[in-house]
Write an enzyme that holds these catalytic residues in place. Structure first.
Site, short mmCIF file in Angstrom:
data_model
loop_
_atom_site.label_atom_id
_atom_site.label_comp_id
_atom_site.label_asym_id
_atom_site.label_seq_id
_atom_site.Cartn_x
_atom_site.Cartn_y
_atom_site.Cartn_z
N ASP A 24 0.88 -1.17 0.00
CA ASP A 24 0.00 0.00 0.00
C ASP A 24 0.92 1.22 0.00
O ASP A 24 2.11 1.10 0.28
CB ASP A 24 -0.87 -0.04 1.26
CG ASP A 24 -1.60 1.27 1.51
OD1 ASP A 24 -2.26 1.76 0.58
OD2 ASP A 24 -1.50 1.81 2.62
N ASP A 60 -1.64 -0.99 6.04
CA ASP A 60 -1.90 -0.54 7.41
C ASP A 60 -3.32 -0.04 7.64
O ASP A 60 -3.71 0.20 8.78
CB ASP A 60 -0.94 0.59 7.79
CG ASP A 60 -1.31 1.91 7.11
OD1 ASP A 60 -1.59 1.89 5.90
OD2 ASP A 60 -1.32 2.94 7.79
N ASP A 71 -7.13 -1.67 3.32
CA ASP A 71 -6.21 -2.75 2.97
C ASP A 71 -6.67 -4.11 3.48
O ASP A 71 -6.12 -5.14 3.09
CB ASP A 71 -4.81 -2.47 3.55
CG ASP A 71 -4.20 -1.20 3.01
OD1 ASP A 71 -4.40 -0.92 1.81
OD2 ASP A 71 -3.54 -0.47 3.78
#
Length: 242
Positions: A5, A198, A202
């Protein structure tokens, strides 16, 4: 493949307001007060940076009568009886709100503020890359591992960060379900995948990856969805985990 990410993972996630543009009949302080009030309930780094900026300017925010979050798009609220949307251009388009003619910022995340169906202005916030991100990517590539970045941030920001770090595959502007679809495409092409993230957005990718890797300072749902937790804010732990 190790897939990252971007916001809060490869970057610090500590955004700062870098530009405010007005296109309605509100003052800058009014625009910030409305946006800060709506963003105050969100845990997203962009939302937090706007709330913090209001605090630094001594702009008092209030609690909306009603509020919610549209994943990957922004927040919505009823504030003082008015319907407010604070989010991306995609959110405004979905709500049939006309876009104003404003110059495009070079980098940064853009939050448009619409009150009563009309955009009153935009707030641009910018992020910075974590000091360990480049080393982590370089170590993975030295191990012969393909690297990728999947993010909901706009493609221009994704390209800027991805190229800076030398990431092989870069995809921006993704909703959570699109992020998951891209993960599955990469798995079909390259084999097993580790996903590193995080945030709330996600969680699906962390759960579906062959190995989900969450940052210890991330959201509860990301941590619950992952197989591995990195306790320190140091991405060089990713190649060590591999």
């Amino acid at each position: 493949t190790v897939i990252f990410d971007k916001t809060g993972t490869l970057t610090n996630g500590s955004f700062a307001v870098t530009d405010i543009s007005l296109c309605g009949d509100m003052s800058e302080a009014e625009l910030l007060q409305i946006c800060g009030s709506c963003e105050s309930a969100s845990s997203h780094p962009v939302a937090k940076s706007i709330a913090d900026y209001c605090n630094s300017r001594n702009i008092a925010v209030s609690v909306p009568e009603k509020s919610g979050e549209a994943a990957g798009r922004g927040v919505y609220a009823i504030l003082d009886g008015r319907e407010v949307f604070c989010g991306s251009e995609k959110m405004m388009t979905e709500k049939n709100i006309s876009m104003p003619a404003l110059p495009q910022p070079i980098t940064g995340s853009v939050v448009f503020v619409a009150v009563g169906g009309r955009i009153q202005g935009r707030i641009v916030v910018s992020d910075s890359v974590k000091p360990t991100s480049g080393a982590a990517v370089a170590e993975l590539k030295a191990m012969g591992i393909h690297t990728a970045m999947l993010t909901g941030d706009k493609p221009e920001n994704a390209e800027a960060v991805g190229k800076q770090l030398g990431i092989d595959t870069i995809r921006g502007g993704l909703m959570p379900d699109e992020k998951l679809a891209e993960l599955n495409n990469i798995r079909r092409e390259n084999g097993s995948v580790m996903f590193v993230g995080d945030g709330i957005n996600d969680a699906p990718a962390l759960a579906q990856a062959d190995v989900g890797c969450a940052l210890g300072g991330g959201s509860d749902i990301a941590i619950e969805s992952a197989d591995i937790i990195i306790m320190k804010n140091d991405l060089r732990a990713v190649p060590r985990a591999v």
